[in-house]
Scaffold this motif. Structure first.
Motif, PDB file in Angstrom:
ATOM      1  N   ASP A 161      -7.455  44.882 -31.231  1.00 41.51           N
ATOM      2  CA  ASP A 161      -6.831  45.669 -30.262  1.00 41.51           C
ATOM      3  C   ASP A 161      -7.176  45.672 -28.941  1.00 41.51           C
ATOM      4  O   ASP A 161      -6.258  45.700 -27.949  1.00 41.51           O
ATOM      5  CB  ASP A 161      -6.878  47.037 -30.775  1.00 41.51           C
ATOM      6  CG  ASP A 161      -5.514  48.009 -30.345  1.00 41.51           C
ATOM      7  OD1 ASP A 161      -4.396  47.172 -30.335  1.00 41.51           O
ATOM      8  OD2 ASP A 161      -5.883  49.221 -29.987  1.00 41.51           O
ATOM      9  N   PRO A 175      -7.992  39.384 -26.552  1.00 41.42           N
ATOM     10  CA  PRO A 175      -8.699  38.039 -26.993  1.00 41.42           C
ATOM     11  C   PRO A 175      -9.943  37.729 -26.505  1.00 41.42           C
ATOM     12  O   PRO A 175     -10.715  36.930 -26.981  1.00 41.42           O
ATOM     13  CB  PRO A 175      -7.552  36.882 -26.443  1.00 41.42           C
ATOM     14  CG  PRO A 175      -6.863  37.555 -25.457  1.00 41.42           C
ATOM     15  CD  PRO A 175      -6.894  38.900 -25.750  1.00 41.42           C
ATOM     16  N   ARG A 219       2.125  40.161  -8.542  1.00 41.62           N
ATOM     17  CA  ARG A 219       2.504  41.265  -9.273  1.00 41.62           C
ATOM     18  C   ARG A 219       2.357  42.707  -8.331  1.00 41.62           C
ATOM     19  O   ARG A 219       1.469  43.027  -7.877  1.00 41.62           O
ATOM     20  CB  ARG A 219       1.648  41.586 -10.753  1.00 41.62           C
ATOM     21  CG  ARG A 219       2.211  42.229 -11.824  1.00 41.62           C
ATOM     22  CD  ARG A 219       1.509  42.260 -12.825  1.00 41.62           C
ATOM     23  NE  ARG A 219       1.497  41.125 -13.657  1.00 41.62           N
ATOM     24  CZ  ARG A 219       0.535  40.884 -14.629  1.00 41.62           C
ATOM     25  NH1 ARG A 219      -0.298  41.823 -15.059  1.00 41.62           N
ATOM     26  NH2 ARG A 219       0.675  39.682 -15.281  1.00 41.62           N
ATOM     27  N   ALA A 268       4.889  46.938 -12.663  1.00 39.41           N
ATOM     28  CA  ALA A 268       3.937  45.896 -13.180  1.00 39.41           C
ATOM     29  C   ALA A 268       3.372  46.164 -14.367  1.00 39.41           C
ATOM     30  O   ALA A 268       3.107  45.372 -15.292  1.00 39.41           O
ATOM     31  CB  ALA A 268       2.739  46.260 -12.312  1.00 39.41           C
ATOM     32  N   THR A 269       3.916  47.239 -15.085  1.00 38.85           N
ATOM     33  CA  THR A 269       3.605  47.360 -16.455  1.00 38.85           C
ATOM     34  C   THR A 269       4.606  46.814 -17.265  1.00 38.85           C
ATOM     35  O   THR A 269       4.032  45.923 -18.570  1.00 38.85           O
ATOM     36  CB  THR A 269       3.536  49.050 -17.023  1.00 38.85           C
ATOM     37  OG1 THR A 269       2.773  49.693 -15.615  1.00 38.85           O
ATOM     38  CG2 THR A 269       2.988  49.570 -17.998  1.00 38.85           C
ATOM     39  N   PHE A 324      -5.378  34.686 -28.215  1.00 36.44           N
ATOM     40  CA  PHE A 324      -5.129  34.538 -29.643  1.00 36.44           C
ATOM     41  C   PHE A 324      -4.212  33.364 -29.942  1.00 36.44           C
ATOM     42  O   PHE A 324      -3.004  33.211 -29.429  1.00 36.44           O
ATOM     43  CB  PHE A 324      -4.622  35.695 -30.166  1.00 36.44           C
ATOM     44  CG  PHE A 324      -5.510  36.901 -30.040  1.00 36.44           C
ATOM     45  CD1 PHE A 324      -6.566  36.980 -30.554  1.00 36.44           C
ATOM     46  CD2 PHE A 324      -4.983  38.181 -29.483  1.00 36.44           C
ATOM     47  CE1 PHE A 324      -7.513  38.121 -30.838  1.00 36.44           C
ATOM     48  CE2 PHE A 324      -5.808  39.222 -29.442  1.00 36.44           C
ATOM     49  CZ  PHE A 324      -6.993  39.173 -29.961  1.00 36.44           C
ATOM     50  N   ASN A 349       0.283  48.141 -30.467  1.00 35.34           N
ATOM     51  CA  ASN A 349       0.289  46.802 -31.033  1.00 35.34           C
ATOM     52  C   ASN A 349       0.196  47.348 -32.685  1.00 35.34           C
ATOM     53  O   ASN A 349      -0.729  48.119 -32.855  1.00 35.34           O
ATOM     54  CB  ASN A 349      -1.040  46.144 -30.841  1.00 35.34           C
ATOM     55  CG  ASN A 349      -1.203  45.983 -29.151  1.00 35.34           C
ATOM     56  OD1 ASN A 349      -0.268  45.683 -28.470  1.00 35.34           O
ATOM     57  ND2 ASN A 349      -2.402  45.623 -28.699  1.00 35.34           N
ATOM     58  N   PRO A 386      -2.038  41.413 -32.852  1.00 43.19           N
ATOM     59  CA  PRO A 386      -1.739  40.577 -31.521  1.00 43.19           C
ATOM     60  C   PRO A 386      -0.347  40.191 -31.420  1.00 43.19           C
ATOM     61  O   PRO A 386       0.166  39.755 -30.276  1.00 43.19           O
ATOM     62  CB  PRO A 386      -2.586  39.488 -31.626  1.00 43.19           C
ATOM     63  CG  PRO A 386      -3.736  39.867 -32.729  1.00 43.19           C
ATOM     64  CD  PRO A 386      -2.859  40.947 -33.622  1.00 43.19           C
ATOM     65  N   GLN A 416      -0.308  39.501 -27.018  1.00 41.70           N
ATOM     66  CA  GLN A 416      -1.269  40.463 -26.756  1.00 41.70           C
ATOM     67  C   GLN A 416      -2.155  39.382 -25.802  1.00 41.70           C
ATOM     68  O   GLN A 416      -3.006  38.635 -26.692  1.00 41.70           O
ATOM     69  CB  GLN A 416      -1.879  41.145 -27.583  1.00 41.70           C
ATOM     70  CG  GLN A 416      -2.893  42.116 -27.027  1.00 41.70           C
ATOM     71  CD  GLN A 416      -3.927  42.365 -28.404  1.00 41.70           C
ATOM     72  OE1 GLN A 416      -4.005  42.047 -29.325  1.00 41.70           O
ATOM     73  NE2 GLN A 416      -4.818  43.367 -27.952  1.00 41.70           N
ATOM     74  N   GLY A 417      -2.697  39.902 -24.606  1.00 42.82           N
ATOM     75  CA  GLY A 417      -3.703  39.328 -23.964  1.00 42.82           C
ATOM     76  C   GLY A 417      -3.542  37.945 -23.347  1.00 42.82           C
ATOM     77  O   GLY A 417      -4.387  37.374 -22.807  1.00 42.82           O
ATOM     78  N   ASP A 430       0.850  38.775 -20.296  1.00 48.86           N
ATOM     79  CA  ASP A 430       1.016  40.130 -21.144  1.00 48.86           C
ATOM     80  C   ASP A 430       0.455  41.086 -19.817  1.00 48.86           C
ATOM     81  O   ASP A 430      -0.516  41.047 -19.472  1.00 48.86           O
ATOM     82  CB  ASP A 430       0.184  40.230 -22.131  1.00 48.86           C
ATOM     83  CG  ASP A 430       0.198  41.270 -22.887  1.00 48.86           C
ATOM     84  OD1 ASP A 430       1.136  42.174 -22.831  1.00 48.86           O
ATOM     85  OD2 ASP A 430      -0.831  41.818 -23.283  1.00 48.86           O
ATOM     86  N   ARG A 431       0.999  42.229 -19.801  1.00 41.34           N
ATOM     87  CA  ARG A 431       0.676  43.202 -18.873  1.00 41.34           C
ATOM     88  C   ARG A 431       0.145  44.520 -19.544  1.00 41.34           C
ATOM     89  O   ARG A 431      -0.263  45.350 -18.688  1.00 41.34           O
ATOM     90  CB  ARG A 431       2.018  43.507 -18.099  1.00 41.34           C
ATOM     91  CG  ARG A 431       2.291  42.665 -17.127  1.00 41.34           C
ATOM     92  CD  ARG A 431       3.771  42.684 -17.036  1.00 41.34           C
ATOM     93  NE  ARG A 431       4.448  41.671 -15.981  1.00 41.34           N
ATOM     94  CZ  ARG A 431       4.846  41.821 -14.725  1.00 41.34           C
ATOM     95  NH1 ARG A 431       5.019  43.084 -14.243  1.00 41.34           N
ATOM     96  NH2 ARG A 431       5.163  40.932 -14.119  1.00 41.34           N
ATOM     97  N   ASP A 432       0.253  44.614 -20.806  1.00 39.82           N
ATOM     98  CA  ASP A 432      -0.226  45.990 -21.545  1.00 39.82           C
ATOM     99  C   ASP A 432      -0.793  45.714 -22.778  1.00 39.82           C
ATOM    100  O   ASP A 432      -0.230  45.393 -23.664  1.00 39.82           O
ATOM    101  CB  ASP A 432       1.110  46.586 -21.813  1.00 39.82           C
ATOM    102  CG  ASP A 432       0.836  47.963 -22.412  1.00 39.82           C
ATOM    103  OD1 ASP A 432      -0.338  48.400 -22.458  1.00 39.82           O
ATOM    104  OD2 ASP A 432       1.772  48.934 -22.736  1.00 39.82           O
ATOM    105  N   MET A 433      -2.220  45.532 -22.696  1.00 44.41           N
ATOM    106  CA  MET A 433      -3.123  45.272 -23.786  1.00 44.41           C
ATOM    107  C   MET A 433      -3.059  45.627 -25.098  1.00 44.41           C
ATOM    108  O   MET A 433      -2.844  45.141 -26.127  1.00 44.41           O
ATOM    109  CB  MET A 433      -4.661  45.238 -23.417  1.00 44.41           C
ATOM    110  CG  MET A 433      -5.591  44.418 -23.979  1.00 44.41           C
ATOM    111  SD  MET A 433      -5.138  42.766 -24.013  1.00 44.41           S
ATOM    112  CE  MET A 433      -5.580  42.216 -22.373  1.00 44.41           C
ATOM    113  N   HIS A 434      -2.570  47.137 -24.938  1.00 46.17           N
ATOM    114  CA  HIS A 434      -2.580  47.862 -26.206  1.00 46.17           C
ATOM    115  C   HIS A 434      -1.036  48.103 -26.661  1.00 46.17           C
ATOM    116  O   HIS A 434      -0.954  48.719 -27.490  1.00 46.17           O
ATOM    117  CB  HIS A 434      -3.250  49.164 -26.093  1.00 46.17           C
ATOM    118  CG  HIS A 434      -4.851  48.954 -26.097  1.00 46.17           C
ATOM    119  ND1 HIS A 434      -5.369  48.677 -24.772  1.00 46.17           N
ATOM    120  CD2 HIS A 434      -5.802  48.900 -26.755  1.00 46.17           C
ATOM    121  CE1 HIS A 434      -6.535  48.440 -24.727  1.00 46.17           C
ATOM    122  NE2 HIS A 434      -7.059  48.615 -25.992  1.00 46.17           N
TER     123      HIS A 434
END
Lengths: 449, 102
Positions: free
Chosen positions: A39, A42, A348, A354-355, A425, B15, B18, B77-78, B82-86
């Motif tokens: 979560d 990577p 950005r 940005a989100t 990943f 998430n 991933p 993810q990541g 990607d701008r929002d890891m969770h």
């Protein structure tokens, strides 16, 4: 009946010490805690390093080891050190040695490693033993050998093998979140649907109760299902909080795939025994024909340097898109002419969209915006070089030619921040095994004086 | 203008590994649950999330008054983009969507 005590949703997240003491007093058969997941991104699998600070992990682990000693039962941690990579397992083993030396406790530790040799994975791919999940990612022998870490998610069978060594503590690499909780009840003949369902409800500690912050819960498994009891004095489990937990981080709220089969909770019944406790029955375990374990892999995705500037002048804030797009174009052209090597430059706008990026249909600016320049390149030196070419634009770029040179606000010197290697990943696959232990390495060690 | 957020208890996203994103709409009552089931079609949700309709999973859970959507993550993810890891901010896209009068 098998009682499993879960101190917290993850080691490093914190928990209520009084709730843990209540749990020990309830005489569990096993203490189980999760050490991580994918979560947080990577980086942790890519590098095999922990997300949480060593000091806070050591303090919590010492408390849980003390609870184990008092309860006189085995303690299992899964996905040790955030990712469950072999280096992360060694990191937690080292902390465990340190604590045992300090407390004078002599302990037998079972170490279950989940790391996969890339050569063996290439052979498994060639033998047709690796299959994709959806969304399918293209893989090849080259991609497998480019991974810095590949782990397989252990299920209940591998945790049972570790417990059968008679170890006081099991430190496991990557496991499914549920396997560390379900393994003992399954081994002791409890209802398989109930064992996996109870494990899923328990995996995040008190998240399935009215007070997630209290951390600790007890799950009692029996021949028909399970009972969840929160250990925090003000935490309650209700049929709603328990059944709603099946939604959490789960793409299908009724089915959960595990090594060796899947859990189906479509017909599960949730019954309040009293204001604190819930009993669940009617969950079903469906064994699979083949035994497969899920693979996770991370590989290097380049190197990054970032730079942040703040724009407060109202005309520039109003025209921030035009400003960024002009810089993007001019700086990229200039850098392409002088820098040999691959790079990407992204500007950005922080404080606009940005989100969510292009999915944000309600984005609007306030009185100021931040502009983050992100350079991703094949080497750190190239990323750094492009970021230095970007710097004068972020400092002085004018919207129009006929105006005095503006200057924008940099919060830092130097303005470029090297982020180092970044990872991605790259596996969403399962590996077929003839025997559950085929992809895992189980050893035991003695620690302490 | 009535937004989904104005009538439901909570919209959350996270998430699910991933590669998947999951969005839970907690409606709070059977009435609101029916209204969300009728008002937020899979088509509308897929469109708002920039996803293919064929990739979207939809669950209507009457016992919990929850409508749940799962979809492949807009970006893995990541990854660098990607701008929002969770994945927790994607909920706002649905929460801020206008929903027709009952």
């Amino acid at each position: 009946m098998t009682k499993v005590l879960i101190p917290s949703g993850a080691l490093g997240l914190g928990f209520d010490r009084a709730a843990l003491a209540n749990g020990v007093a309830a005489k569990p058969d096993l203490i189980a805690i999760d050490g991580g997941s994918t979560d947080s991104g990577p980086h942790y699998l890519g590098t095999g390093t922990s997300k949480y600070a060593r000091g806070s992990v050591k303090a919590e682990w010492a408390d849980i080891m003390a609870a184990r000693a008092e309860a006189g039962v085995p303690l299992v941690i899964g996905t040790a050190g955030t990712s469950g990579a072999d280096d992360a397992v060694d990191w937690l083993l080292d902390i465990t040695r340190e604590i045992a030396a300090e407390t004078g406790e002599r302990l037998k530790i079972a170490v279950l490693k989940s790391g996969q040799d890339s050569g063996k994975m290439v052979a498994a791919l060639a033998a047709g033993r690796i299959a994709p999940l959806g969304p399918a990612l293209e893989i090849s022998a080259g991609l497998l050998t480019s991974c810095t870490n590949i782990v397989a998610l252990a299920g209940a069978e591998q945790i049972q093998a570790a417990l059968e060594t008679g170890a006081d503590i099991v430190i496991a690499g990557r496991t499914t979140d549920t396997a560390i909780i379900s393994a003992l009840p399954l081994a002791q003949g409890c209802h398989p649907g109930g064992a996996w369902h109870g494990a899923k409800i328990g995996e995040c500690g008190a998240l399935a109760t009215t007070n997630p912050g209290s951390g600790t819960i007890l799950i009692e498994f029996d021949m028909e299902g399970f009972v969840i009891t929160p250990m925090g004095s003000d935490a309650r489990a209700t049929p709603y909080t328990v059944s709603a937990h099946m939604l959490y981080e789960n793409s299908d709220p009724f089915l959960l795939y595990e090594p060796g089969g899947h859990l189906d909770v479509t017909a599960a019944q949730y019954e309040a025994l009293d204001p604190q406790r819930v009993r669940v029955t009617g969950s079903k375990w469906v064994p699979s024909d083949r035994y497969t374990v899920k693979l996770e892999g991370a590989r290097l995705a380049g190197y990054q340097t970032v730079s942040l500037v703040l724009v407060r002048e109202p005309r520039y804030v109003a025209n921030i898109r035009a400003w960024c797009s002009d810089i993007q174009q001019k700086c990229t052209a200039k850098a392409r002419a002088s820098v040999a090597g691959q790079f990407d430059l992204e500007l950005r706008v922080i404080g606009l969209d940005a989100t969510l990026g292009e999915l944000d249909s309600h984005a609007q600016t306030g009185s100021e915006v931040g502009v983050m320049g992100i350079v991703t390149a094949e080497t750190q030196a190239i990323a750094q070089e492009v970021a230095k070419i970007l710097n004068p634009y972020l400092l002085h770029h004018a919207l129009t030619e006929q105006e005095e040179m503006p200057t924008f606000a940099f919060p830092f010197s130097p303005t470029e921040m090297s982020r180092g290697a970044i990872y991605e990943f790259c596996l969403n696959h399962v590996l077929e095994l003839d025997d559950p232990m085929d992809a895992f390495d189980l050893t035991t060690v003695e620690v302490g004086p | 203008m009535i937004r989904l957020a104005d009538i439901v208890t909570k919209v959350r996203s996270k998430n699910a590994g991933p590669f998947w994103l999951t969005i839970d709409i907690f409606c709070g009552s059977p009435d609101v649950f029916r209204r969300v089931c009728d008002g937020v079609s899979s088509d509308i949700a897929a469109n708002a999330m920039g996803a293919d309709l064929s990739d979207l999973k939809r669950f209507e859970i009457a016992d919990l008054n929850v409508v749940k959507f799962s979809l492949p993550r807009p970006r893995i993810q990541g990854t660098a983009l990607d701008r929002d890891m969770h994945g927790a901010s994607f909920a706002n896209i649905l929460a801020e969507m206008e929903i027709g009068a009952p």
